[in-house]
Design a protein around this motif. Structure first.
Motif, short mmCIF file in Angstrom:
data_model
loop_
_atom_site.label_atom_id
_atom_site.label_comp_id
_atom_site.label_asym_id
_atom_site.label_seq_id
_atom_site.Cartn_x
_atom_site.Cartn_y
_atom_site.Cartn_z
N GLY A 110 -60.67 -111.56 -57.00
CA GLY A 110 -59.71 -112.33 -57.60
C GLY A 110 -59.93 -113.81 -57.62
N PRO A 122 -57.41 -116.86 -66.73
CA PRO A 122 -57.22 -116.81 -65.46
C PRO A 122 -56.64 -117.89 -64.81
CG PRO A 122 -59.38 -116.13 -66.10
CD PRO A 122 -58.97 -116.77 -67.36
N HIS A 129 -52.30 -120.37 -56.28
CA HIS A 129 -52.38 -118.95 -56.55
C HIS A 129 -51.13 -118.25 -56.44
CE1 HIS A 129 -54.04 -114.99 -55.44
NE2 HIS A 129 -54.78 -115.14 -56.58
N ARG A 171 -53.10 -115.65 -62.73
CA ARG A 171 -52.72 -115.70 -61.30
C ARG A 171 -52.78 -116.74 -60.90
NH1 ARG A 171 -52.72 -110.72 -58.78
NH2 ARG A 171 -52.15 -111.85 -56.95
N ALA A 209 -54.44 -107.52 -65.42
CA ALA A 209 -55.08 -108.19 -64.44
C ALA A 209 -56.02 -109.26 -64.44
CB ALA A 209 -56.22 -106.94 -63.88
N GLY A 210 -55.87 -110.28 -63.66
CA GLY A 210 -56.59 -111.23 -63.48
C GLY A 210 -56.02 -112.35 -64.59
N ASP A 211 -54.84 -112.21 -65.18
CA ASP A 211 -54.30 -113.17 -66.26
C ASP A 211 -53.31 -114.04 -65.46
OD1 ASP A 211 -53.92 -114.18 -68.71
OD2 ASP A 211 -51.83 -113.08 -68.83
N LEU A 243 -62.62 -117.29 -58.54
CA LEU A 243 -62.88 -117.61 -59.91
C LEU A 243 -64.27 -118.61 -59.72
CD1 LEU A 243 -59.48 -119.58 -60.38
CD2 LEU A 243 -60.18 -117.73 -61.23
N SER A 264 -46.41 -112.75 -63.98
CA SER A 264 -47.24 -113.78 -63.38
C SER A 264 -46.82 -115.16 -63.47
CB SER A 264 -48.82 -113.53 -63.84
OG SER A 264 -48.88 -113.62 -65.08
N PRO A 288 -63.75 -114.98 -63.93
CA PRO A 288 -63.12 -114.12 -62.75
C PRO A 288 -64.37 -113.79 -61.90
CG PRO A 288 -62.20 -113.61 -64.91
CD PRO A 288 -63.19 -114.27 -65.21
#
Length: 289
Positions: A67, A13, A125, A37, A33-35, A69, A147, A63
């Motif tokens: 989105g 994340p 971010h 960012r 997704a979520g990698d 943390l 990303s 996560p």
């Protein structure tokens, strides 16, 4: 590869911090997704990674829905980090040769990490991965984005190649450091049921119903010598890669992927090679001092 399958999936994340193993993940055009960012930058807005700060491996991140943390820094209470809202300050940050538009994250969370590292850093971010950073156009189609990963949306490795590499380490002058776990290579997808180094020939693959093109071999750096549980560094695997897996100037383990479609991939999904390519050159075998 009749028995090849996806053995495990991993996301990171916050770039450079400890990875997380997940049972399934959504494949987006720019990666899982979520990698990656989120990222840390220094006072000059340049990316901060384990290359310079191996103790980043000791920071764990969970996560949260939407989105955000949950950040756990050693010696401190975990803290929740929300996604920056509308009007949050923006910054142009550097990630290797790229200039990327990012949004500044929670200042208190940045202060926690700064205290742990002993250096001022800020958490940022990537707000719009569909727009903000292109994949290297030598290996991608126009408009393909990534990303905050080093350069490509996903990295795939295979257990067959890790077994072969560990055998080489066992024969080398730093045998006591092996065998190494796969987490040293920080992959997104780990595939089992293939011959060692078979991935060198992949051009397109399918994982379940999601297809990927193989962009290029992954050149490895000092991060692979970092124990992801203790942050201690050794000589392997770079020592053995330099002797047996040198392609030109790069020490290679794994392949970079670009999604051709989106969907969900799950541990246990079958992996199919849809097209192969010749290996550009055989690896150079060399002795090093």
């Amino acid at each position: 590869m009749p028995n090849a399958e996806l053995t495990s999936l991993h996301v990171y994340p916050v770039k450079g911090t400890r990875g997380r193993t997940v049972a399934e993940a959504t494949v987006e055009p720019w990666g899982l997704a979520g990698d990656r960012r989120w990222m840390l930058v220094d006072a000059e807005d340049r990316c901060v990674t384990q290359r310079g700060f191996p103790t980043l491996a000791l920071i764990s991140v969970t996560p949260l829905p939407g989105g955000g943390l949950m950040l756990a820094v050693p010696g401190q209470e975990p803290c929740e980090v929300p996604v920056p809202g509308p009007g949050a300050p923006a910054a142009t940050v550097e990630i290797w040769k790229d200039k990327v538009r990012a949004v500044l994250g929670d200042a208190a969370a940045s202060a926690r990490v700064s205290s742990f590292l002993g250096r001022e850093v800020r958490l940022v971010h990537l707000a719009d991965p569909a727009r903000d950073r292109l994949v290297d156009q030598k290996f991608a189609a126009p408009g393909e984005t990534v990303s905050l990963a080093d350069g490509y949306p996903l990295l795939v490795t295979t257990t067959g190649s890790l077994d072969a590499l560990n055998a080489l380490i066992a024969e080398g002058d730093h045998a006591a450091e092996g065998p190494l776990p796969m987490e040293r290579f920080r992959p997104n997808l780990v595939v089992s049921g293939t011959a060692a180094w078979d991935e060198d020939t992949w051009a397109r693959i399918a994982v379940g119903e999601v297809t990927f093109k193989v962009a290029k071999m992954c050149g490895r750096c000092v991060v692979t010598t970092t124990d992801q549980r203790t942050a201690e560094r050794g000589k392997e695997p770079l020592r053995s890669l330099s002797r047996h897996r040198r392609f030109g100037s790069q020490l290679v383990f794994g392949q970079n992927l670009i999604p051709e479609s989106t969907g969900t991939v799950r541990a246990g999904d079958p992996v199919t090679v849809l097209a192969r390519r010749p290996v550009a050159a055989a690896p150079t075998t060399a002795r090093t001092r």
